[in-house]
Design a protein around this motif. Structure first.
Motif, PDB file in Angstrom:
ATOM      1  N   UNK A  90     -77.321  -6.350  89.643  1.00 26.95           N
ATOM      2  CA  UNK A  90     -76.390  -6.702  90.328  1.00 26.95           C
ATOM      3  C   UNK A  90     -74.766  -6.627  89.989  1.00 26.95           C
ATOM      4  N   UNK A  93     -72.125  -2.518  89.453  1.00 29.55           N
ATOM      5  CA  UNK A  93     -70.990  -1.893  89.970  1.00 29.55           C
ATOM      6  C   UNK A  93     -69.705  -3.000  89.885  1.00 29.55           C
ATOM      7  N   UNK A  94     -70.018  -4.023  89.488  1.00 26.91           N
ATOM      8  CA  UNK A  94     -68.709  -5.106  89.205  1.00 26.91           C
ATOM      9  C   UNK A  94     -68.158  -5.017  88.220  1.00 26.91           C
ATOM     10  N   UNK A 125     -68.925 -14.531  88.442  1.00 20.16           N
ATOM     11  CA  UNK A 125     -69.023 -14.991  89.892  1.00 20.16           C
ATOM     12  C   UNK A 125     -70.281 -14.284  90.594  1.00 20.16           C
ATOM     13  N   UNK A 126     -70.474 -13.005  90.035  1.00 22.25           N
ATOM     14  CA  UNK A 126     -71.722 -12.228  90.722  1.00 22.25           C
ATOM     15  C   UNK A 126     -72.967 -12.469  90.244  1.00 22.25           C
ATOM     16  N   UNK A 127     -73.169 -12.919  89.071  1.00 24.40           N
ATOM     17  CA  UNK A 127     -74.354 -13.138  88.404  1.00 24.40           C
ATOM     18  C   UNK A 127     -75.414 -14.229  89.191  1.00 24.40           C
ATOM     19  N   UNK A 128     -76.563 -13.759  89.941  1.00 27.18           N
ATOM     20  CA  UNK A 128     -77.327 -14.840  90.705  1.00 27.18           C
ATOM     21  C   UNK A 128     -77.769 -15.849  89.892  1.00 27.18           C
TER      22      UNK A 128
ATOM     23  N   UNK B 188     -75.376  -9.374  97.810  1.00 36.70           N
ATOM     24  CA  UNK B 188     -74.296  -9.776  96.755  1.00 36.70           C
ATOM     25  C   UNK B 188     -73.038  -9.316  97.498  1.00 36.70           C
ATOM     26  N   UNK B 189     -71.980  -9.329  96.443  1.00 32.36           N
ATOM     27  CA  UNK B 189     -70.711  -8.978  96.890  1.00 32.36           C
ATOM     28  C   UNK B 189     -70.542  -7.515  97.063  1.00 32.36           C
ATOM     29  N   UNK B 191     -67.962  -4.457  98.153  1.00 35.93           N
ATOM     30  CA  UNK B 191     -66.425  -4.575  98.225  1.00 35.93           C
ATOM     31  C   UNK B 191     -66.216  -3.327  99.240  1.00 35.93           C
ATOM     32  N   UNK B 196     -69.275  -0.015  96.413  1.00 35.79           N
ATOM     33  CA  UNK B 196     -70.169  -0.361  95.906  1.00 35.79           C
ATOM     34  C   UNK B 196     -71.525  -0.575  96.955  1.00 35.79           C
ATOM     35  N   UNK B 277     -76.048 -17.165  95.084  1.00 34.73           N
ATOM     36  CA  UNK B 277     -75.312 -15.840  95.664  1.00 34.73           C
ATOM     37  C   UNK B 277     -73.941 -16.301  96.168  1.00 34.73           C
ATOM     38  N   UNK B 278     -72.737 -15.865  95.541  1.00 34.65           N
ATOM     39  CA  UNK B 278     -71.541 -16.243  95.778  1.00 34.65           C
ATOM     40  C   UNK B 278     -71.337 -15.841  97.383  1.00 34.65           C
TER      41      UNK B 278
END
Lengths: 136, 406
Positions: A90, A93-94, A125-128, B188-189, B191, B196, B277-278
């Motif tokens: 996940x 791409x960030x 912030x993105x890692x679950x 997830x995020x 964009x 993505x 999950x943010x």
């Protein structure tokens, strides 16, 4: 010319000297700051890349040390815990610099190259699973 | 001739028990069948192992604490400050994976962090760590205690049984965002402007993609649930077998689902992981492995499915998903998705995944080893999964059953 990733720790008082200015002007160093917190009356830090000749880097760091600033070449500001990572991908791409990447698209295992990390912190912030963390 | 029974469950289990079963993972079988040919391989191979690892929100567990002295009929309970459902017997509770910790601000300060919830408590229990129980009750003559606070581990519980109404989605959406602002989703995020995308399937390793018509996986099938020997207890919620299907009857959208159960005391913590999950919430990631008995050449042929032949629908999660427009931007194969970058409408899009192929591969191999060692026998389903139903929608009506437009 070499590039070194350094971490500078500032004591409570040393925030009034324009250190970066002197590093550029007096020691011919190219400075790329990734993260900084320099506040009066508190401990601060700078995470940066310095580019220059080995000798200029050495002298520049000697100069900053005269202000009680600690220079750490080994420490990494962002950490990736392989045991916690599930290799879901996940984060991929960030990550803007591909510090987190999947070298083998057969096994799809995620690896982290800390030399490429610019400490943007988006993986944190993105890692679950909380596999990425910051030391600050 | 082609669909002639090659082996029976009994024959396969006899081979497993004698330590002579031929077992391959759903990845290995592709090349194996190519090399040996279908008919010959179907005679040799007994079992193909499939697996998946990813967030499975519709999961949870029933726990029985045992009785305190004096006794208590718990009517409200919290485990590590995460509320558990108590509308069942005295010291039984159900803890759900997506339950937030009491006081979590959720998305009040958008996007919320969702650091801890039901899934994390379940992970902690499986890891053997201490968890705090706080319970309240109104008190009765036979259950006079009105409050309890204690610390417990999974070993001290009478039962800890995972009961998951929906796991192992046969296939899944790929989320993109065609709007101008970032969106925070269960994938997830994502964009803005299709920077993505996020997908979530183990593709060629995934259980129901290797048995697209539910010929072997049914109600009663034994499964490897995070290391425990569990089973399919029902069709999963939202099971939708009459979906769109592509080549080889393989679904090109969500489709079938499984309801799974297993003893949490036998599980391994590395395959039971709390998820944050943010901007979305908490969940639980689970590892599931399902063995497919090679009863016929046809069943074997279906396990040779490759990533390049499995298509997933790309959906705009900024608009089309929440508004249920049904629009699909395009379809992409898992081979394309796994490359790291795809092209959609002339734009390069970086790909990320919520499902871990690497963990799925590890599970397929673990299950393979267990079967080869004779430690995991297969069971014949006592009832097949439904093949004809579809998934209904929720209508909003007034008291007179007239549809309300909102």
């Amino acid at each position: 010319m070499t590039t070194k990733k350094l971490m500078l720790y500032f004591p409570k008082s040393e925030t009034e000297k324009p250190l970066v200015y002197h590093l550029v002007k007096d020691y011919n160093l190219v400075i790329n700051i990734f993260r900084a917190k320099v506040t009066p009356e508190e401990y601060g830090y700078l995470v940066l890349d310095v580019t220059g000749t080995e000798e200029d880097i050495r002298q520049g760091m000697e100069f900053v040390r005269t202000f009680d600033v600690q220079v750490d070449e080994a420490q990494k500001g962002v950490r990736w815990d392989e045991q916690i990572c599930t290799s879901c991908g996940n984060c991929i791409p960030h990550c803007p610099t591909e510090a987190l990447h999947i070298p083998d698209r057969g096994t799809m295992k995620v690896v982290f190259d800390s030399d490429l990390c610019v400490e943007c912190l988006s993986c944190i912030s993105n890692c679950p699973y909380g596999a990425c963390s910051s030391i600050f | 001739m082609k669909n002639e029974m090659t082996k029976s469950y009994e024959q396969i289990n006899a081979k497993i028990e004698s330590g002579k079963a031929v077992v391959l993972t759903a990845e290995e079988i592709i090349e194996y069948v190519e090399r040996k040919g279908l008919e010959a391989a179907a005679k040799e191979v007994d079992v193909v192992t499939t697996a998946t690892f990813g967030p499975m929100c519709s999961s949870g567990c029933f726990l029985n604490f045992g009785h305190s002295t004096p006794k208590m009929r718990i009517s409200e309970a919290w485990l590590d400050d995460v509320p558990a459902y108590c509308g069942i017997a005295a010291v039984d509770v159900f803890l759900g994976a997506t339950q937030l910790r009491q006081g979590d601000p959720a998305n009040l300060y958008y996007p919320g962090e969702f650091r801890y919830g039901g899934g994390h408590v379940i992970e902690k229990l499986v890891a053997g760590e201490k968890v705090q129980l706080f319970g309240l009750s109104y008190g009765t003559d036979d259950y006079p205690r009105r409050e309890i606070r204690t610390w417990l581990t999974i070993q001290e519980l009478n039962q800890a049984v995972m009961v998951n109404p929906r796991n192992c989605y046969q296939n899944y959406n790929v989320a993109i965002n065609r709007s101008d602002r970032p969106i925070y989703t269960y994938l997830g995020l994502i964009k803005p402007q299709m920077q993505n995308l996020s997908y979530c399937s183990a593709g060629q390793l995934s259980p129901l993609l290797n048995d697209p018509l539910y010929e072997t996986i049914g109600i009663g099938s034994k499964v490897w649930l995070a290391g425990a020997q569990g089973h399919v207890y029902s069709e999963g919620t939202q099971h939708n077998p009459t979906c769109e299907r592509g080549r080889g009857e393989v679904p090109t959208e969500g489709a079938g689902t499984l309801a799974l159960t297993g003893n949490m005391k036998e599980m391994k913590a590395e395959f039971v992981r709390g998820v944050s999950l943010i901007g979305y919430g908490v969940s639980l990631a689970l590892g599931v492995g399902i063995p497919i008995p090679i009863l016929t050449p046809d069943i074997l042929r279906r396990t040779t499915i490759r990533d390049q032949d499995i298509l997933a629908p790309v959906i705009d999660y900024a608009h089309d998903y929440p508004q249920k427009t049904g629009k699909v931007v395009c379809h992409l194969s898992y081979a394309e998705l796994k490359k790291g970058e795809v092209e959609i409408k002339g734009k390069k899009v970086r790909t990320g995944s919520m499902s871990s192929y690497s963990k799925a591969l590890e599970i397929a191999n673990l299950l393979k080893d267990e079967i080869k060692r004779g430690n995991f026998l297969l069971s014949r389903p006592y009832q097949p999964l439904p093949r004809k139903q579809s998934m209904g929608a929720l209508k909003i009506v007034d008291q007179n059953a007239r549809e309300v437009r909102t």
